[in-house]
Design a protein around this motif. Structure first.
Motif, short mmCIF file in Angstrom:
data_model
loop_
_atom_site.label_atom_id
_atom_site.label_comp_id
_atom_site.label_asym_id
_atom_site.label_seq_id
_atom_site.Cartn_x
_atom_site.Cartn_y
_atom_site.Cartn_z
N ASN A 62 0.87 -1.18 0.00
CA ASN A 62 0.00 0.00 0.00
C ASN A 62 0.90 1.23 0.00
O ASN A 62 1.55 1.54 1.00
N ASP A 65 0.51 6.77 -3.81
CA ASP A 65 -0.10 7.13 -5.08
C ASP A 65 -0.49 5.91 -5.92
O ASP A 65 -0.75 6.03 -7.12
N MET A 66 -0.53 4.74 -5.31
CA MET A 66 -0.84 3.52 -6.05
C MET A 66 -1.93 2.73 -5.31
O MET A 66 -1.99 2.73 -4.09
N SER A 67 -2.77 2.03 -6.07
CA SER A 67 -3.74 1.12 -5.46
C SER A 67 -3.01 -0.06 -4.84
O SER A 67 -1.93 -0.45 -5.32
N PRO A 68 -3.55 -0.68 -3.77
CA PRO A 68 -2.90 -1.86 -3.18
C PRO A 68 -2.67 -2.94 -4.24
O PRO A 68 -3.51 -3.16 -5.10
N PHE A 69 -1.51 -3.60 -4.17
CA PHE A 69 -1.19 -4.61 -5.18
C PHE A 69 -0.33 -5.71 -4.58
O PHE A 69 0.42 -5.48 -3.61
N TYR A 136 7.14 1.13 -10.35
CA TYR A 136 6.97 -0.33 -10.30
C TYR A 136 7.59 -0.93 -11.55
O TYR A 136 7.30 -0.51 -12.67
#
Length: 305
Positions: A62, A65-69, A136
């Motif tokens: 988490n 600036d990124m959605s959970p992945f 990423y």
């Protein structure tokens, strides 16, 4: 990725969550983390630019600036200083710990490498800059190989290890910069095409994948010679124009193959390949299975859901 036996010899289990082992060099510090139990919302933060890569298991990351992945082996993250990470460990167990590495890199080393690139390998339309946001990087073999070599170097007892590390870190930084440029151009080609010739030609490629694209046609679009276009493209993106085109065509093929009614011969034609056998060969090299096997796999997965 494998952990050298030498790098874990001094390891002591002091905590079940993110148990840390640290090795230090002049320009970098390597932290190996192991988590032995399931936990949610564990926080970590570093004051220097950070490379994070999974060794074993899975995390859920988490970031601001990124959605959970899901974060799994083969994947890499580059984070700016003081980026707060919130991490879930859904699979960790005492006999099956989740393992990852976090390597901080000196900002001086990064600055020196960026200066070198701008002096010796300048971009065609703007300057190299190290990322100040989260990046990423999925399954980049060259970056993974450098990290593996760095692991062995941190464990090695050699009087010149700091010098060796500086060479590897410089290569790592350059590959990260090229990867970021490729990601940025690919994801934002249309928006950047007014200010960047490479973004313009990438947008042209993406809009004309079904056509028989040639290096001459692409170089003419931005008024370069074929040889200079190839050199500039490879320098900034670390990939040849032909390989880039094939990668984009395979991405398109993967999307088309999600339709169970699509025939392979339709897909390869819509993606701009002029030979079925060449399409299958390129697809297998990229995805490690044939187009037919891929289609069966994704269709079965959709039906299972």
């Amino acid at each position: 990725m494998k952990l050298p036996v030498e790098i874990t010899k001094k390891r002591k289990l002091e905590t079940l969550v993110e148990n840390k082992l640290t090795h230090t060099l002049e320009s970098a510090e390597m932290h190996i983390f192991e988590t032995h139990e399931k936990v949610k919302n564990f926080t970590l933060e570093f004051s220097h630019p950070l490379l994070v890569s999974m060794i074993e298991g899975r995390k859920i990351m988490n970031l601001g600036d990124m959605s959970p992945f899901d974060f799994v082996p083969g994947e890499t993250l580059i984070l700016p200083p003081n980026e707060l990470m919130r991490v879930d460990f859904p699979d960790a167990a005492l006999n099956r710990p989740t393992k990852c590495l976090a390597m901080t890199i000196s900002e001086e080393m990064i600055r020196d490498t960026v200066v070198y690139l701008n002096e010796e390998r300048a971009k065609v339309d703007n300057e190299w800059q190290f990322t100040d946001s989260n990046l990423y990087i999925p399954n980049d073999m060259a970056i993974q190989q450098i990290i593996q070599r760095m692991l062995f170097l941190f464990a090695e007892d050699h009087p010149s290890k700091d010098m060796f590390a500086d060479f590897m870190l410089r290569e790592l930084i350059i590959r990260v910069l090229q990867n970021e440029a490729k990601t940025n151009y690919t994801e934002n080609a249309k928006e950047l095409s007014g200010d960047s010739r490479l973004a313009y030609v990438i947008n042209y490629i993406k809009e004309n994948l079904s056509k028989q694209l040639t290096i001459k046609e692409l170089s003419d679009q931005i008024h370069m010679s074929e040889s200079n276009f190839h050199k500039v493209f490879k320098n900034e993106l670390d990939i040849s124009p032909i390989d880039f085109i094939n990668n984009e065509r395979i991405k398109l093929a993967c999307d088309l193959l999600k339709d169970p009614n699509k025939q392979i011969k339709e897909v390869y034609a819509e993606c701009g390949f002029n030979s079925l056998s060449y399409f299958i060969r390129v697809f297998k090299r990229k995805e490690l299975i044939s187009p037919g096997e891929y289609q069966l796999k994704v269709v079965a997965k959709k039906q299972w859901r």
